[in-house]
Design a protein around this motif. Structure first.
Motif, PDB file in Angstrom:
ATOM      1  N   ARG A 136       0.897  -1.112  -0.052  1.00 33.25           N
ATOM      2  CA  ARG A 136      -0.011  -0.031   0.001  1.00 33.25           C
ATOM      3  C   ARG A 136       0.785   1.309   0.024  1.00 33.25           C
ATOM      4  N   ALA A 165       2.630   1.582  -3.393  1.00 31.18           N
ATOM      5  CA  ALA A 165       1.535   1.979  -4.510  1.00 31.18           C
ATOM      6  C   ALA A 165       1.085   3.354  -4.461  1.00 31.18           C
ATOM      7  N   ASP A 174      -2.547   4.447  -8.867  1.00 34.59           N
ATOM      8  CA  ASP A 174      -3.094   4.376  -7.585  1.00 34.59           C
ATOM      9  C   ASP A 174      -3.781   5.687  -7.094  1.00 34.59           C
ATOM     10  N   THR A 183      -4.236   7.710  -4.884  1.00 33.71           N
ATOM     11  CA  THR A 183      -3.748   8.208  -3.590  1.00 33.71           C
ATOM     12  C   THR A 183      -4.238   9.633  -3.240  1.00 33.71           C
TER      13      THR A 183
END
Length: 212
Positions: free
Chosen positions: A174, A177, A184, A186
């Motif tokens: 995680r 990424a 991703d 984010t």
């Protein structure tokens, strides 16, 4: 609980032009001392970007080797341990199963996950194949580094026992990424959380702050 298949070490060697690298690692027999800066007999060629207490021991899941054989159409390097420059060879642990700050007892040493491994050009040069970095960014098959909490000795066959879970919401996959996978999703909240993970190495916490 899994067990240690092998411990691998290497010394700097000519790599490309004037560049040197210690990515070519090989298994060592018997007990190996694990110290604050890494395994006895191991070394780094470029201390600016590699090594140090936050990158003392490198673990790359051996579980990924069959996937790489399929992706690359086979490769001689994958027939032995240490193809990715890893110190620890083991199966049964992958990036989505371990977390930043997890602590593992390996033989007499206590190790703590400090960061994912950021892939660099040396992987593609070692394998003489383009596209490997892109594949790692997409699959998050990055591996990780440990810092050494307690020095000790270990050898093949020793248990790798997780004795403490670190930041349980933040697996290695995680975090990797969030900071490196362009696909991703984010969020700023994710980056703030990563920047405040006290067991994540300062460099990666700083990268999260920079992305904010």
């Amino acid at each position: 609980m899994t067990s240690l298949t092998a411990l691998c070490i290497g010394q700097p060697k000519p790599f490309r032009g004037e560049d040197t690298s210690a990515i070519d690692k090989h298994p060592v027999d018997g007990r190996v001392a694990i110290r604050s800066l890494g395994l006895a007999g191991d070394a780094v060629a470029d201390p600016k970007y590699h090594g140090g207490p936050e990158m003392a021991v490198h673990h790359y899941p051996h579980d990924h080797y069959p996937i790489w054989r399929d992706y690359l159409g086979g490769h001689d390097l994958l027939s032995r341990y240490g193809a990715f420059g890893e110190n620890i060879v083991a199966t049964g642990l992958a990036e989505n199963q371990v977390h930043i700050g997890d602590r593992f007892r390996i033989g007499g040493a206590l190790l703590e996950i400090s960061q994912p491994r950021q892939p660099c050009w040396k992987i593609e040069h070692r394998f003489a194949r383009k596209g490997m970095i892109k594949h790692i960014l997409k699959t998050h098959a990055c591996g990780w580094y440990y810092r050494v909490i307690e020095e000790g000795e270990a050898e093949a066959g020793d248990a790798i026992e997780r004795v403490e879970v670190g930041h349980a919401e933040w697996s290695v996959a995680r975090v990797f990424a969030a900071l490196f996978d362009p696909d991703d999703r984010t969020t700023p909240a994710d980056l703030r959380a990563i920047a405040n993970l006290d067991r994540l190495c300062p460099q990666w916490r700083g990268k999260a702050r920079d992305l904010l």
